[in-house]
Design an enzyme around this catalytic site. Structure first.
Site, PDB file in Angstrom:
ATOM      1  N   LYS A 115      48.581  36.161  86.010  1.00 61.81           N
ATOM      2  CA  LYS A 115      48.237  37.576  85.854  1.00 61.81           C
ATOM      3  C   LYS A 115      48.622  37.987  84.444  1.00 61.81           C
ATOM      4  CE  LYS A 115      46.843  41.120  88.541  1.00 61.81           C
ATOM      5  NZ  LYS A 115      45.928  41.161  89.679  1.00 61.81           N
ATOM      6  N   GLY A 135      43.075  55.810  99.332  1.00 59.95           N
ATOM      7  CA  GLY A 135      42.425  55.306  98.115  1.00 59.95           C
ATOM      8  C   GLY A 135      40.947  55.070  98.337  1.00 59.95           C
ATOM      9  N   GLY A 143      38.644  54.226  95.847  1.00 56.55           N
ATOM     10  CA  GLY A 143      38.085  53.629  94.632  1.00 56.55           C
ATOM     11  C   GLY A 143      37.064  52.566  94.999  1.00 56.55           C
ATOM     12  N   ASN A 144      36.965  51.558  94.162  1.00 54.53           N
ATOM     13  CA  ASN A 144      35.936  50.524  94.378  1.00 54.53           C
ATOM     14  C   ASN A 144      36.069  49.867  95.744  1.00 54.53           C
ATOM     15  OD1 ASN A 144      34.703  50.792  91.826  1.00 54.53           O
ATOM     16  ND2 ASN A 144      36.419  49.688  90.902  1.00 54.53           N
ATOM     17  N   VAL A 145      37.287  49.493  96.109  1.00 50.47           N
ATOM     18  CA  VAL A 145      37.497  48.791  97.372  1.00 50.47           C
ATOM     19  C   VAL A 145      37.425  49.765  98.554  1.00 50.47           C
ATOM     20  CG1 VAL A 145      39.191  47.499  98.733  1.00 50.47           C
ATOM     21  CG2 VAL A 145      38.861  46.963  96.319  1.00 50.47           C
TER      22      VAL A 145
HETATM   23  P1  NAD Z   1      40.336  51.559  91.915  1.00 49.81           P
HETATM   24  O1  NAD Z   1      41.114  51.886  90.711  1.00 49.81           O
HETATM   25  O2  NAD Z   1      38.836  51.489  91.853  1.00 49.81           O
HETATM   26  O3  NAD Z   1      40.668  52.582  93.106  1.00 49.81           O
HETATM   27  C1  NAD Z   1      41.954  53.018  93.430  1.00 49.81           C
HETATM   28  C2  NAD Z   1      41.804  54.403  94.054  1.00 49.81           C
HETATM   29  O4  NAD Z   1      43.072  54.808  94.536  1.00 49.81           O
HETATM   30  C3  NAD Z   1      41.339  55.452  93.048  1.00 49.81           C
HETATM   31  O5  NAD Z   1      40.285  56.226  93.616  1.00 49.81           O
HETATM   32  C4  NAD Z   1      42.603  56.295  92.806  1.00 49.81           C
HETATM   33  O6  NAD Z   1      42.310  57.651  92.514  1.00 49.81           O
HETATM   34  C5  NAD Z   1      43.305  56.155  94.148  1.00 49.81           C
HETATM   35  N1  NAD Z   1      44.742  56.351  94.110  1.00 49.81           N
HETATM   36  C6  NAD Z   1      45.632  55.980  93.157  1.00 49.81           C
HETATM   37  N2  NAD Z   1      46.890  56.329  93.514  1.00 49.81           N
HETATM   38  C7  NAD Z   1      46.789  56.915  94.726  1.00 49.81           C
HETATM   39  C8  NAD Z   1      47.711  57.471  95.626  1.00 49.81           C
HETATM   40  N3  NAD Z   1      49.016  57.513  95.341  1.00 49.81           N
HETATM   41  N4  NAD Z   1      47.258  57.976  96.807  1.00 49.81           N
HETATM   42  C9  NAD Z   1      45.944  57.950  97.097  1.00 49.81           C
HETATM   43  N5  NAD Z   1      45.004  57.450  96.273  1.00 49.81           N
HETATM   44  C10 NAD Z   1      45.419  56.936  95.113  1.00 49.81           C
HETATM   45  O7  NAD Z   1      40.937  50.173  92.452  1.00 49.81           O
HETATM   46  P2  NAD Z   1      40.277  49.183  93.467  1.00 49.81           P
HETATM   47  O8  NAD Z   1      39.552  48.119  92.712  1.00 49.81           O
HETATM   48  O9  NAD Z   1      39.590  49.939  94.541  1.00 49.81           O
HETATM   49  O10 NAD Z   1      41.586  48.479  94.059  1.00 49.81           O
HETATM   50  C11 NAD Z   1      42.389  49.139  95.020  1.00 49.81           C
HETATM   51  C12 NAD Z   1      43.577  48.267  95.365  1.00 49.81           C
HETATM   52  O11 NAD Z   1      43.103  46.993  95.870  1.00 49.81           O
HETATM   53  C13 NAD Z   1      44.494  47.917  94.177  1.00 49.81           C
HETATM   54  O12 NAD Z   1      45.806  47.792  94.648  1.00 49.81           O
HETATM   55  C14 NAD Z   1      43.974  46.563  93.715  1.00 49.81           C
HETATM   56  O13 NAD Z   1      44.970  45.826  93.033  1.00 49.81           O
HETATM   57  C15 NAD Z   1      43.629  45.935  95.057  1.00 49.81           C
HETATM   58  N6  NAD Z   1      42.624  44.880  94.983  1.00 49.81           N
HETATM   59  C16 NAD Z   1      41.413  45.116  94.466  1.00 49.81           C
HETATM   60  C17 NAD Z   1      40.461  44.107  94.453  1.00 49.81           C
HETATM   61  C18 NAD Z   1      39.060  44.338  93.927  1.00 49.81           C
HETATM   62  O14 NAD Z   1      38.180  43.516  94.200  1.00 49.81           O
HETATM   63  N7  NAD Z   1      38.807  45.429  93.226  1.00 49.81           N
HETATM   64  C19 NAD Z   1      40.762  42.840  94.953  1.00 49.81           C
HETATM   65  C20 NAD Z   1      42.029  42.627  95.508  1.00 49.81           C
HETATM   66  C21 NAD Z   1      42.955  43.652  95.523  1.00 49.81           C
END
Ligand code: NAD
Length: 349
Positions: free
Chosen positions: A79, A179, A181-183
């Site tokens: 990482k 949350g 976001g993307n996931v």
């Molecule tokens: P992202 O940045 O697209 O979305 C995160 C969302 O969480 C955002 O909408 C943000 O506003 C919200 N957020 C942040 N802090 C918050 C809180 N305290 N309470 C509520 N909402 C909050 O990220 P993502 O790609 O959706 O990833 C989400 C999580 O999944 C992360 O921990 C990331 O490490 C993990 N992850 C992502 C992937 C991937 O394919 N993108 C793969 C494995 C793990």
């Protein structure tokens, strides 16, 4: 540019990277290459200190070793982190400098997108190094991993439902999602299609409004997500949210989500088990994303079929972990840790 080795008793290689011209300060942590080249994303955040940034890189890279092993990938764990606010100090020059640092690892570390990074940032890195995945185009480009990550979490949610309620069917089940976001957003889509009802929260009010309109979700305030009455809680935002303050508040039968490092500390898995809450270990539940990225690193032909097979295998691994945990009366997190330790040991032998 200065690339300085950092001594570590736990990791194979750790580097501090500094480029005065572009303002880059960051770390690359290679935890293990036992299973293959170390792969894991690049995170950019305004860390409070270099110590905090290094700690994050060390912890996340170790987590990647487990995640890649659990997903059955021939990849080790690594990482990287860059210090600073991505919305203000991220420039092409800074990304190019970081790309040169990745290149200096000569393929022992492959980077990809994580928080604070976008596919276009990956394209900037790719100008300096071939050891970057998550590109939008190119021969083996794998694009945005989030939909595959969400699919893996959805499968994990069906598994915990099967164990706790006797049926994987999610029709009418209530899932609380932290949350969007993307996931989280992709997950909400899959859950809605499966007939689940959603309770959601996000620090970004626009995402919450969009979710109430798109998925007919019920919105709650940030801290209220822990105590809401639901069947399953899906953390999809930040790490450390399962801790001695939040676990007593939970009003669910299971936790299965996408966020990395959901447990604040390993013993929090025991607190969950004591409350009868089944926990799907995060590094197994969210392995879909790295499966998708692996097609680019390992240059897999027939990506779609390969990913589909790996997702089925990941689902089988989750089932085996939950079954074994129930049989032994221990937490699934402990079993998952054991499974990956055995996989790595077998390969090292
Ligand atoms: P992202 O940045 O697209 O979305 C995160 C969302 O969480 C955002 O909408 C943000 O506003 C919200 N957020 C942040 N802090 C918050 C809180 N305290 N309470 C509520 N909402 C909050 O990220 P993502 O790609 O959706 O990833 C989400 C999580 O999944 C992360 O921990 C990331 O490490 C993990 N992850 C992502 C992937 C991937 O394919 N993108 C793969 C494995 C793990």
């Amino acid at each position: 540019m200065n690339i300085t080795p950092v001594a570590s008793a736990t990791h194979e290689e750790v580097y501090r990277v500094e480029d005065a011209d572009s303002g880059l300060i960051g770390f690359i942590a290679i935890h293990s290459t036992t299973l293959g080249p170390a792969a894991g994303g690049l995170r950019m955040r305004p860390y409070d200190s270099e110590d905090a940034a290094l700690t994050d890189a060390l912890r996340l890279s170790e987590g990647m070793t487990y995640k890649n092993a659990a997903a059955g990938l021939r990849l080790g764990g690594g990482k990287a982190v860059i210090m600073g606010d991505p919305t203000t100090i991220k420039t092409p020059a800074l990304l190019h400098a970081f790309g040169r640092a990745v290149n200096a690892c000569e393929g022992r570390y492959w980077t990809a997108e994580d928080m604070g990074m976008s596919p276009s940032d990956m394209a900037e890195l790719a100008r300096e190094t071939p050891y970057v995945a998550g590109l939008a185009d190119g021969a083996f480009a794998s694009g945005d991993p989030s939909p595959i990550t969400a699919r893996g979490i959805f499968n994990a949610i069906r598994r915990v439902a099967l164990h706790q309620f006797g049926a994987a069917d999610l029709t009418g089940r209530i899932v609380s999602v932290q949350g969007l976001g993307n996931v989280g957003w992709n997950l909400c889509g899959l859950l809605t299609e499966a007939g689940a009802k959603l309770i959601v929260t996000d620090i970004n009010p626009a995402r919450v409004t969009a979710a109430t309109e798109t998925f007919d979700a019920k919105a709650v305030a940030l801290d209220d997500i822990y105590a809401v009455q639901a069947d399953i809680f899906a953390p999809c935002a930040i790490g450390g949210i399962l801790n001695e303050d939040t676990i007593p508040l939970l009003n669910v039968k299971a936790v299965a989500g996408g966020a990395n490092n959901q447990l604040s500390k390993p013993s929090d898995a025991i607190l969950l088990a004591e409350r009868g809450i089944l926990y799907a270990p995060d590094f197994v539940a969210n392995g879909g994303g790295i499966i998708n990225v692996a097609t680019e690193v390992l240059q897999i032909e027939g990506r779609v079929d390969w990913v589909a097979k790996k997702l089925v295998a990941l689902d089988d691994t989750m089932e085996a972990i939950l079954t074994q945990a129930a049989k032994k009366g221990v937490s699934p997190a402990a079993v998952a840790q054991d499974v990956v330790a055995k996989t790595i040991k077998a390969r090292a032998a």
